[in-house]
Design a protein around this motif. Structure first.
Motif, PDB file in Angstrom:
ATOM      1  N   ASP A  46      30.364   4.451 -41.703  1.00 36.28           N
ATOM      2  CA  ASP A  46      30.182   2.998 -41.626  1.00 36.28           C
ATOM      3  C   ASP A  46      30.289   2.397 -43.024  1.00 36.28           C
ATOM      4  O   ASP A  46      29.971   3.043 -44.024  1.00 36.28           O
ATOM      5  CB  ASP A  46      28.802   2.638 -41.065  1.00 36.28           C
ATOM      6  N   ASN A  47      30.694   1.152 -43.068  1.00 37.52           N
ATOM      7  CA  ASN A  47      30.690   0.413 -44.327  1.00 37.52           C
ATOM      8  C   ASN A  47      29.253  -0.051 -44.542  1.00 37.52           C
ATOM      9  O   ASN A  47      28.795  -1.020 -43.932  1.00 37.52           O
ATOM     10  CB  ASN A  47      31.652  -0.775 -44.242  1.00 37.52           C
ATOM     11  N   TRP A  48      28.543   0.654 -45.420  1.00 42.58           N
ATOM     12  CA  TRP A  48      27.125   0.407 -45.622  1.00 42.58           C
ATOM     13  C   TRP A  48      26.856  -1.046 -45.993  1.00 42.58           C
ATOM     14  O   TRP A  48      25.984  -1.704 -45.419  1.00 42.58           O
ATOM     15  CB  TRP A  48      26.594   1.336 -46.716  1.00 42.58           C
ATOM     16  N   ALA A  49      27.607  -1.564 -46.951  1.00 40.67           N
ATOM     17  CA  ALA A  49      27.371  -2.934 -47.425  1.00 40.67           C
ATOM     18  C   ALA A  49      27.601  -3.950 -46.314  1.00 40.67           C
ATOM     19  O   ALA A  49      26.822  -4.894 -46.155  1.00 40.67           O
ATOM     20  CB  ALA A  49      28.259  -3.240 -48.628  1.00 40.67           C
ATOM     21  N   ALA A  50      28.639  -3.749 -45.523  1.00 37.14           N
ATOM     22  CA  ALA A  50      28.935  -4.681 -44.428  1.00 37.14           C
ATOM     23  C   ALA A  50      27.850  -4.623 -43.357  1.00 37.14           C
ATOM     24  O   ALA A  50      27.420  -5.663 -42.840  1.00 37.14           O
ATOM     25  CB  ALA A  50      30.306  -4.377 -43.824  1.00 37.14           C
TER      26      ALA A  50
END
Length: 160
Positions: A46-50
């Protein structure tokens, strides 16, 4: 299926060292009917920041767990700064000080001293009491919003 009127989307801001405490807090808030985000919802790839930004945008309330380690965390400090700038967090930013964390510390954002603070000492009894206090504060906040929405709906109906 819609969520109950007094249910909120709650983000628990914490550091990795406090993950077990965050899980216990999440369980208490879920028992009270709230939707809770702790970061466990981010999976490998997963895109952690998003994902984190989405959780911040969707949350109605924030419970920062302020341990000595969290007071040194840039992410927790950023979460607090974000919450302070959001009107939707009015009466829904509830700092919880864990054992060993000092609200008078220079590391603690001074503006939060104006907020109701929940203090936790060592021990399960203190922890449960703190979770009950947070749950009651969220319930009062959600009830106030429900009443405000009902008043607004009534005024809109009268005007139409």
């Amino acid at each position: 299926m819609s969520k109950p009127a007094d249910s909120l989307n709650v983000l628990i801001s914490h550091v990795a060292a406090d993950e077990a405490l965050a899980h216990r807090a999440a369980a208490a808030l879920r028992r009270a009917g709230h939707q809770v985000w702790t970061g466990d919802e981010i999976y490998p790839g997963d895109n952690w920041a998003a994902k984190y930004a989405e959780a911040l945008e969707q949350s109605d309330a924030m419970i920062p767990l302020l341990s000595p380690a969290a007071l040194d965390s840039e992410r927790v400090q950023s979460d607090l700064a974000f919450a302070l700038g959001q009107k939707r967090y009015a009466n829904r930013l509830i700092p919880v000080f864990t054992a060993g964390a000092d609200p008078q510390s220079e590391r603690f954002p001074w503006v939060l001293r104006r907020f109701p603070l929940v203090r936790m000492t060592d021990g399960a009894d203190s922890e449960e009491a703190a979770f009950r206090e947070v749950t009651a504060m969220l319930k009062d906040s959600a009830a106030g919003t429900s009443e405000a929405n009902a008043t607004l709906t009534a005024k809109t109906a009268d005007a139409g």
